[in-house]
Design a protein around this motif. Structure first.
Motif, mmCIF file in Angstrom:
data_model
loop_
_atom_site.group_PDB
_atom_site.id
_atom_site.type_symbol
_atom_site.label_atom_id
_atom_site.label_comp_id
_atom_site.label_asym_id
_atom_site.label_seq_id
_atom_site.Cartn_x
_atom_site.Cartn_y
_atom_site.Cartn_z
ATOM 1 N N ILE A 118 19.346 33.067 41.744
ATOM 2 C CA ILE A 118 18.599 32.167 40.861
ATOM 3 C C ILE A 118 19.167 32.326 39.461
ATOM 4 C CG2 ILE A 118 16.358 31.648 39.826
ATOM 5 C CD1 ILE A 118 15.038 32.375 42.423
ATOM 6 N N THR A 119 19.646 31.244 38.876
ATOM 7 C CA THR A 119 20.399 31.299 37.633
ATOM 8 C C THR A 119 19.672 30.601 36.491
ATOM 9 O OG1 THR A 119 21.560 29.212 37.999
ATOM 10 C CG2 THR A 119 22.506 31.193 39.028
ATOM 11 N N ASP A 120 20.247 30.723 35.311
ATOM 12 C CA ASP A 120 19.733 29.986 34.150
ATOM 13 C C ASP A 120 19.645 28.490 34.442
ATOM 14 O OD1 ASP A 120 19.161 31.875 32.218
ATOM 15 O OD2 ASP A 120 21.202 31.954 31.460
ATOM 16 N N ILE A 128 9.551 36.053 40.682
ATOM 17 C CA ILE A 128 10.924 36.154 41.162
ATOM 18 C C ILE A 128 11.377 37.597 41.000
ATOM 19 C CG2 ILE A 128 13.302 35.385 40.801
ATOM 20 C CD1 ILE A 128 12.123 32.828 39.523
ATOM 21 N N VAL A 129 11.666 38.262 42.105
ATOM 22 C CA VAL A 129 12.017 39.681 42.051
ATOM 23 C C VAL A 129 13.434 39.894 42.557
ATOM 24 C CG1 VAL A 129 11.424 42.005 42.832
ATOM 25 C CG2 VAL A 129 9.606 40.338 42.399
ATOM 26 N N LYS A 166 23.256 38.933 34.412
ATOM 27 C CA LYS A 166 24.035 37.805 33.924
ATOM 28 C C LYS A 166 23.503 36.455 34.409
ATOM 29 C CE LYS A 166 28.269 40.566 33.700
ATOM 30 N NZ LYS A 166 29.651 40.706 34.182
ATOM 31 N N TYR A 167 22.502 36.471 35.281
ATOM 32 C CA TYR A 167 22.090 35.225 35.908
ATOM 33 C C TYR A 167 20.933 34.535 35.201
ATOM 34 C CZ TYR A 167 25.322 36.173 39.665
ATOM 35 O OH TYR A 167 26.468 36.391 40.376
ATOM 36 N N ILE A 168 19.920 35.258 34.819
ATOM 37 C CA ILE A 168 18.819 34.688 34.049
ATOM 38 C C ILE A 168 18.817 35.361 32.685
ATOM 39 C CG2 ILE A 168 16.345 34.307 33.891
ATOM 40 C CD1 ILE A 168 16.168 34.368 36.885
ATOM 41 N N THR A 169 18.993 34.575 31.640
ATOM 42 C CA THR A 169 19.129 35.105 30.285
ATOM 43 C C THR A 169 18.186 34.367 29.339
ATOM 44 O OG1 THR A 169 20.841 33.519 29.592
ATOM 45 C CG2 THR A 169 21.585 35.489 30.789
#
Length: 303
Positions: free
Chosen positions: A141-143, A135-136, A170-173
């Motif tokens: 695309i979120t948590d 995923i680049v 802030k989206y994938i953490t």
């Protein structure tokens, strides 16, 4: 999606008889590949890329269109998109169509500059053999989406996530990473690279070790780990080294908050392939220099 776009997507557009393969024009009357073994032709077409196959290759002639229906061609789906060539909604529909053609044989998928939680769910809801997901800079695309998808990714061995500017951070953490670790027991290779701003410049209560701790608590089986540009301190790195004894490669480039002059450095030296914070980024997949203007810190912060 327009009817013309869908015609290209499904291979029903009879007007397209030209395409480009490795930079050379191929026309309908030059079907030299018809004399090659089927598996060789499939391997050649896979080099072209999914977008070109759907938009061009399958429309060259009837025999090529037939080859493009073979699920073996869609074991690996490369949706490498540069951000300004096609509408994102069209790209999502193209990806879904490619997934359908794989007929459950999908092993590897690459999403670049587009993609959302719905597409991730579409991928993982289908019975497949997915072992590698990349995923680049997919800001949608979120948590939540990654966490839900991970419940159907028990066979995945490689997960590569590249985050870009501050809006993406802030989206994938650590939340998504933690759930991936809990649900993906055979994960051996993780990339979680960041190229944006230091979050503590914007959030006073920012904990720089959340991602490292999520990895250490749920991914003890890792052999390859890349944390380019991560904000972790010695605490986070030590937790990873304690929990992941099988690490064979570790990328710490641009991780300027760790101190490798003492015991941590000695422990890292035993890792077969080690990239240090100040090592060259010339071989990095993306132009790191393009993001440096986001940084806001004093040199003393890293002493």
């Amino acid at each position: 999606m327009s009817s013309s776009s869908y015609a290209h997507l499904t291979g029903n557009d009879e007007s397209s008889f030209h395409t480009h393969l490795a930079g050379k024009e191929i026309t309908q009357n030059r079907n030299w590949m018809e004399n090659l073994p089927h598996d060789v032709v499939v391997a050649i077409m896979q080099k072209v890329g999914t977008i070109d196959i759907l938009n061009n290759i399958q429309n060259v002639c009837v025999s090529w269109r037939k080859i493009c229906q073979d699920p073996a061609l869609w074991k690996s789906i490369d949706m490498h998109h540069f951000g300004d060539l096609l509408d994102r909604d069209v790209l999502v529909e193209m990806t879904k169509h490619a997934i359908d053609r794989s007929c459950g044989q999908l092993i590897d998928i690459n999403l670049v500059y587009f993609g959302n939680d719905d597409l991730l769910k579409y991928i993982t809801d289908r019975k497949n053999q997915l072992r590698r997901l990349r995923i680049v800079m997919c800001r949608d695309i979120t948590d939540e989406g990654l966490s839900e998808a991970s419940e159907n990714l028990s066979s995945i061995e490689e997960l590569h996530i590249y985050l870009g500017d501050i809006s993406l951070l802030k989206y994938i953490t650590h939340v998504g990473l933690y759930n991936v670790g809990c649900n993906c027991p055979v994960l051996k290779s993780l990339t979680f690279n960041q190229q944006g701003a230091m979050m503590e410049s914007y959030e006073h209560d920012f904990d720089p070790n959340t991602e490292a701790l999520a990895i250490s608590r749920t991914m003890p089986q890792l052999r390859h780990l890349s944390l380019f540009g991560n904000h972790m301190t010695d605490i986070g790195l030590q937790a990873i080294l304690d929990a992941c004894p099988s690490l064979e490669s570790l990328d710490l480039r641009k991780c300027f908050k760790i101190n490798l002059s003492g015991e941590l450095g000695r422990r890292c030296s035993f890792i077969k392939t080690l990239k240090l914070p100040n090592d060259s980024t010339n071989d990095y997949d993306f132009d790191y220099q393009g993001y440096e203007f986001y940084y806001s810190y004093d040199d003393d912060d890293y002493s």
